[in-house]
Design a protein around this motif. Structure first.
Motif, PDB file in Angstrom:
ATOM      1  N   VAL A  53      34.314  17.254 -29.709  1.00  0.00           N
ATOM      2  CA  VAL A  53      34.549  15.805 -29.753  1.00  0.00           C
ATOM      3  C   VAL A  53      33.352  15.095 -30.370  1.00  0.00           C
ATOM      4  O   VAL A  53      32.234  15.615 -30.373  1.00  0.00           O
ATOM      5  N   ASP A  54      33.600  13.884 -30.864  1.00  0.00           N
ATOM      6  CA  ASP A  54      32.552  13.125 -31.546  1.00  0.00           C
ATOM      7  C   ASP A  54      32.122  11.929 -30.713  1.00  0.00           C
ATOM      8  O   ASP A  54      32.165  10.779 -31.153  1.00  0.00           O
ATOM      9  N   VAL A  55      31.750  12.201 -29.460  1.00  0.00           N
ATOM     10  CA  VAL A  55      31.146  11.184 -28.597  1.00  0.00           C
ATOM     11  C   VAL A  55      29.931  11.821 -27.928  1.00  0.00           C
ATOM     12  O   VAL A  55      29.813  13.047 -27.885  1.00  0.00           O
ATOM     13  N   PRO A  56      29.007  11.007 -27.415  1.00  0.00           N
ATOM     14  CA  PRO A  56      27.831  11.582 -26.750  1.00  0.00           C
ATOM     15  C   PRO A  56      28.204  12.461 -25.567  1.00  0.00           C
ATOM     16  O   PRO A  56      29.153  12.182 -24.829  1.00  0.00           O
ATOM     17  N   ILE A  57      27.434  13.521 -25.394  1.00  0.00           N
ATOM     18  CA  ILE A  57      27.612  14.470 -24.290  1.00  0.00           C
ATOM     19  C   ILE A  57      26.356  14.435 -23.418  1.00  0.00           C
ATOM     20  O   ILE A  57      25.240  14.567 -23.917  1.00  0.00           O
ATOM     21  N   ILE A  58      26.583  14.249 -22.105  1.00  0.00           N
ATOM     22  CA  ILE A  58      25.491  14.325 -21.124  1.00  0.00           C
ATOM     23  C   ILE A  58      25.589  15.670 -20.431  1.00  0.00           C
ATOM     24  O   ILE A  58      26.681  16.101 -20.029  1.00  0.00           O
ATOM     25  N   CYS A  59      24.463  16.348 -20.291  1.00  0.00           N
ATOM     26  CA  CYS A  59      24.442  17.658 -19.636  1.00  0.00           C
ATOM     27  C   CYS A  59      23.409  17.663 -18.524  1.00  0.00           C
ATOM     28  O   CYS A  59      22.221  17.446 -18.766  1.00  0.00           O
ATOM     29  N   ALA A  60      23.857  17.905 -17.292  1.00  0.00           N
ATOM     30  CA  ALA A  60      22.946  18.041 -16.149  1.00  0.00           C
ATOM     31  C   ALA A  60      22.939  19.510 -15.726  1.00  0.00           C
ATOM     32  O   ALA A  60      23.132  20.396 -16.539  1.00  0.00           O
ATOM     33  N   GLY A  61      22.687  19.780 -14.455  1.00  0.00           N
ATOM     34  CA  GLY A  61      22.742  21.151 -13.943  1.00  0.00           C
ATOM     35  C   GLY A  61      21.433  21.900 -14.036  1.00  0.00           C
ATOM     36  O   GLY A  61      21.257  22.723 -14.925  1.00  0.00           O
ATOM     37  N   ARG A  62      20.488  21.576 -13.134  1.00  0.00           N
ATOM     38  CA  ARG A  62      19.189  22.248 -13.082  1.00  0.00           C
ATOM     39  C   ARG A  62      18.478  22.149 -14.438  1.00  0.00           C
ATOM     40  O   ARG A  62      17.996  23.136 -14.979  1.00  0.00           O
ATOM     41  N   MET A  63      18.409  20.945 -14.970  1.00  0.00           N
ATOM     42  CA  MET A  63      17.809  20.698 -16.281  1.00  0.00           C
ATOM     43  C   MET A  63      16.406  20.137 -16.169  1.00  0.00           C
ATOM     44  O   MET A  63      15.931  19.445 -17.074  1.00  0.00           O
TER      45      MET A  63
ATOM     46  N   ILE B 284      20.193  14.199 -21.284  1.00  0.00           N
ATOM     47  CA  ILE B 284      19.880  15.120 -20.197  1.00  0.00           C
ATOM     48  C   ILE B 284      20.125  14.414 -18.875  1.00  0.00           C
ATOM     49  O   ILE B 284      19.542  13.355 -18.604  1.00  0.00           O
ATOM     50  N   GLY B 285      20.992  14.981 -18.052  1.00  0.00           N
ATOM     51  CA  GLY B 285      21.241  14.417 -16.734  1.00  0.00           C
ATOM     52  C   GLY B 285      20.309  15.023 -15.709  1.00  0.00           C
ATOM     53  O   GLY B 285      20.193  16.243 -15.602  1.00  0.00           O
ATOM     54  N   LEU B 286      19.620  14.181 -14.974  1.00  0.00           N
ATOM     55  CA  LEU B 286      18.753  14.616 -13.886  1.00  0.00           C
ATOM     56  C   LEU B 286      19.277  14.007 -12.589  1.00  0.00           C
ATOM     57  O   LEU B 286      19.296  12.784 -12.443  1.00  0.00           O
ATOM     58  N   GLY B 287      19.709  14.840 -11.678  1.00  0.00           N
ATOM     59  CA  GLY B 287      20.172  14.367 -10.383  1.00  0.00           C
ATOM     60  C   GLY B 287      19.116  14.590  -9.331  1.00  0.00           C
ATOM     61  O   GLY B 287      18.232  13.763  -9.094  1.00  0.00           O
ATOM     62  N   ARG B 288      19.176  15.758  -8.701  1.00  0.00           N
ATOM     63  CA  ARG B 288      18.220  16.083  -7.642  1.00  0.00           C
ATOM     64  C   ARG B 288      16.758  16.021  -8.093  1.00  0.00           C
ATOM     65  O   ARG B 288      15.894  15.631  -7.298  1.00  0.00           O
ATOM     66  N   PRO B 289      16.437  16.374  -9.366  1.00  0.00           N
ATOM     67  CA  PRO B 289      15.033  16.215  -9.784  1.00  0.00           C
ATOM     68  C   PRO B 289      14.514  14.791  -9.653  1.00  0.00           C
ATOM     69  O   PRO B 289      13.319  14.584  -9.435  1.00  0.00           O
ATOM     70  N   LEU B 290      15.416  13.789  -9.774  1.00  0.00           N
ATOM     71  CA  LEU B 290      14.966  12.408  -9.609  1.00  0.00           C
ATOM     72  C   LEU B 290      14.931  11.994  -8.146  1.00  0.00           C
ATOM     73  O   LEU B 290      14.307  10.983  -7.805  1.00  0.00           O
ATOM     74  N   LEU B 291      15.590  12.726  -7.278  1.00  0.00           N
ATOM     75  CA  LEU B 291      15.358  12.546  -5.845  1.00  0.00           C
ATOM     76  C   LEU B 291      13.959  13.042  -5.507  1.00  0.00           C
ATOM     77  O   LEU B 291      13.202  12.383  -4.804  1.00  0.00           O
ATOM     78  N   ALA B 292      13.636  14.237  -6.021  1.00  0.00           N
ATOM     79  CA  ALA B 292      12.342  14.845  -5.719  1.00  0.00           C
ATOM     80  C   ALA B 292      11.188  14.043  -6.304  1.00  0.00           C
ATOM     81  O   ALA B 292      10.155  13.864  -5.659  1.00  0.00           O
ATOM     82  N   ASP B 293      11.358  13.562  -7.522  1.00  0.00           N
ATOM     83  CA  ASP B 293      10.297  12.784  -8.168  1.00  0.00           C
ATOM     84  C   ASP B 293      10.908  11.694  -9.027  1.00  0.00           C
ATOM     85  O   ASP B 293      11.344  11.939 -10.160  1.00  0.00           O
ATOM     86  N   PRO B 294      10.976  10.466  -8.511  1.00  0.00           N
ATOM     87  CA  PRO B 294      11.561   9.356  -9.284  1.00  0.00           C
ATOM     88  C   PRO B 294      10.759   9.010 -10.531  1.00  0.00           C
ATOM     89  O   PRO B 294      11.275   8.345 -11.426  1.00  0.00           O
TER      90      PRO B 294
END
Length: 665
Positions: free
Chosen positions: A309-319, A337-347
């Protein structure tokens, strides 16, 4: 010199919204961050603003519901943009205004509902689903949602999006054709058995998701971005049974070919970007990857979507590894780049990376203890390694009114956290550690290859304490006399715990797990691990991976019955990995004595049997080491007991307790 991570800080557009860097805060359940009227409480506002101030370009909120009639939700649970629209707009506006001050953008994640993956509120109200299918958690058949109810939910998406736009949100993320939530249940033929226009061919199964984006665009305009959380593969082996990495099985959910076809249709329908992962509640360890999953596990699937597809792709998952993130952009796997838990650990992750302070980024352990585990058990989002997460307006450090000299005995997690907090507040802590390095029980715990972030946490404490100028005395044993002769104001005893071992007769081939993991004791090729808790199972998995034949002997009637992970994603994957790796298991069994050939085991109901083994490894728990504390507690005016020395627990409570005590000295 060219800045290595420059590409991660280049702007990117989703629709007509420009985001200043390539980092997005991945959506995480916002339990505890909403109020009883469906708005954001102050904790929620402070939490999201803190990640914006830390440099994250795009904030995507955790899930919010669009209605509370078809699928009932207890309040306060998570925010709802239509429950009390004036109140929602008022509280959300404060948040979006503050986020925008940091030149960050913010999207509201809106959900059609949980469907079959929601635990029933009571036995008389079955969860909804596209068809009468089993609930994920309990033996209940779900109620088939009606077409009128679908139309109502679609209408509420439009109203909720209007409220979000009025509140200053820059766009919407739809939750979700991913993880097996309600929209995903419609999209997957394994769940969707309907014969009307919402069932059958893939276009019909995606009709619900299509109507949602079309309604939002109709209400908010085509220039208001709408992105979709999307899983191109489900990893479902059967009801409540998921596939493991590398395992061959027949996919019952959505497989990659249909995932690509679905992505093309969804973009055609109007979605402006895809936030990609894989998995389903039946294979929860994919959507919520524990430490047993490799870093960057979604990259191959994100790349498939990027090529389709020709739209932006966000990828998280231990990144959280910036080199991995950079390589994902360079190879065209994703745009953000998606950051979930890493931003809990360090905002402040993004700002620290931008400043080149990568050694000071506090690592996420992928343990799920403070986040998903506490959401399920306590109804609140937190973080094991960051006691301030979701408590930014409550847990913050203030300068000490009167700086004190503090002697800390023990350089494990509790001792290190106490020293960090004390130093930040202006006190003068000194750590005395009996061994040659910091880390305590994190050292043996971090030996397996899948525990790399435990090792990273040790390194973070070493680097942080050095950066703060904390004095550390290694290879220094502290006796009562040393403490008595010290001229300090406060003594903190953080001496940790010692492994439990009992006599099996000939103990020449009996070892503690910590000694084996650290290489202090050498074992043979056939190993019996006594104890099927977290330490026992992880030790067994590690030993199997290095070529040993392993048997776990557990006194309880199941593995991880005691001291298991609090999150089902971690527990479920670890339990699945044991048989997958051909590790033998004896439950309801106890070791009686060692023999010439191995160890004699008594199993409830079947009697005694001899298991051939060269080595027996104890992993049956720990005893608090409080000898020093007991010898001094009546002599030292201000003496504190922290970590395992106070009560054997886990990393989270060692850190949290140390933070609590040190922040109030």
């Amino acid at each position: 010199m060219v800045y290595k991570y420059k590409k991660l800080f280049e702007p990117v557009k989703i629709g007509n919204v420009e985001i200043r860097n390539r980092f997005a805060m991945a959506p995480m359940g916002p339990q505890g961050l909403g109020d009883a009227e469906g708005g954001f409480n102050q904790r929620g506002v402070d939490y999201y603003v803190k990640r914006a101030s830390g440099g994250t370009g795009l904030i995507i909120t955790g899930v919010t519901f669009v209605e509370n009639e078809v699928e009932k939700h207890e309040m306060p649970g998570v925010p709802c943009s239509t429950y009390n629209s004036i109140h929602f707009i008022r509280t959300a506006s404060e948040m979006t205004e503050r986020i925008h001050a940091y030149d960050s953008k913010v999207f509201l994640q809106m959900s059609a509902g949980f469907g079959r993956v929601a635990p029933p509120l009571n036995e008389n109200v079955p969860p909804i689903a596209p068809s009468p299918i089993p609930n994920r958690w309990v033996d209940v058949t779900c109620r088939e949602i009606t077409k009128d109810e679908i139309h109502h939910i679609v209408k509420m998406f439009g109203e909720g999006a209007v409220n979000a736009k009025r509140a200053g949100f820059d766009g919407i993320q739809i939750h979700a054709v991913h993880e097996g939530y309600l929209l995903d249940q419609f999209a997957i033929s394994f769940f969707n058995h309907r014969t009307d226009e919402y069932g059958g061919c893939i276009e019909n199964r995606l009709r619900f998701a299509r109507e949602v984006v079309e309604e939002i665009k109709k209400c908010c305009g085509n220039d208001f971005p709408v992105i979709l959380r999307y899983s191109p593969k489900s990893f479902i082996k059967n009801w409540r049974e998921g596939g493991l990495p590398g395992e061959e099985f027949e996919e019952k959910g959505r497989d990659v070919d249909e995932g690509i076809q679905g992505a093309k249709l969804l973009v055609q329908y109007g979605y402006d970007a895809l936030d990609v992962d894989v998995g389903c509640y039946d294979a929860w360890w994919w959507n919520h990857p524990p430490m047993y999953q490799k870093k960057g596990l979604y990259i191959p699937y994100a790349k498939m979507m990027k090529q389709a597809v020709d739209v932006p792709i966000i990828c998280a998952g231990r990144m959280d590894n910036p080199d991995l993130a950079l390589s994902a952009l360079d190879e065209g796997a994703c745009d953000m780049i998606g950051l979930g838990r890493p931003l809990l650990a360090d905002p402040d992750y993004v700002n620290k990376l931008h400043l080149g302070k990568t050694a000071l980024i506090r690592p996420c352990l992928s343990c799920h203890e403070g986040c998903l585990g506490r959401m399920v058990k306590n109804g609140s989002l937190n973080c094991a390694v960051n006691p301030e997460a979701c408590r930014e307006g409550i847990n913050f450090l203030t300068p000490a009114l009167k700086p004190k000299k503090v002697l800390i005995v023990g350089g494990g997690v509790a001792g290190c956290e106490a020293a960090r907090v004390l130093k930040l507040r202006g006190h003068e802590p000194v750590i005395y550690e009996e061994t040659g390095r910091l880390g305590g029980n994190l050292i043996p715990g971090g030996v397996p290859d899948f525990k790399e972030d435990d090792r990273a946490l040790i390194a973070w404490y070493e680097n942080t304490l050095k950066d703060l100028g904390v004095e550390i005395k290694l290879n220094t044993k502290v006796t009562p006399e040393v403490v008595r002769n010290s001229s300090v104001d406060v003594v903190i005893i953080a001496t940790g715990s010692k492994p439990k071992i009992f006599n099996l007769g000939d103990n020449s081939k009996v070892f503690a797990a910590a000694d084996v993991l650290c290489g202090r004791k050498q074992i043979g090729d056939k190993v019996v691990v006594l104890g099927g808790g977290l330490v026992g199972c992880e030790t067994a998995l590690y030993l199997k991976k290095i070529g040993k034949k392993v048997t776990i002997v557990e006194a309880m009637d199941s593995l991880l019955a005691l001291n298991g992970p609090s999150c089902f994603a971690n527990m479920g994957m670890l339990l699945a990995l044991i048989p997958y790796n051909h590790i033998d298991v004896l439950t309801s069994s106890k070791a009686v004595k060692t023999t010439d050939k191995g160890v004699l085991v008594n199993t409830e109901g079947s009697g005694k049997r001899e298991i051939e083994a060269d080595s027996i490894v104890f992993a049956i728990g720990y005893n608090s080491n409080k000898e020093l504390y007991n010898s001094l507690k009546y002599e030292i005016p201000d003496i504190r007991l922290l970590g395992d020395a106070r009560k054997v627990s886990n990393i989270m409570y060692a850190i949290w307790d140390a933070y609590e005590v040190a922040s109030n000295l």
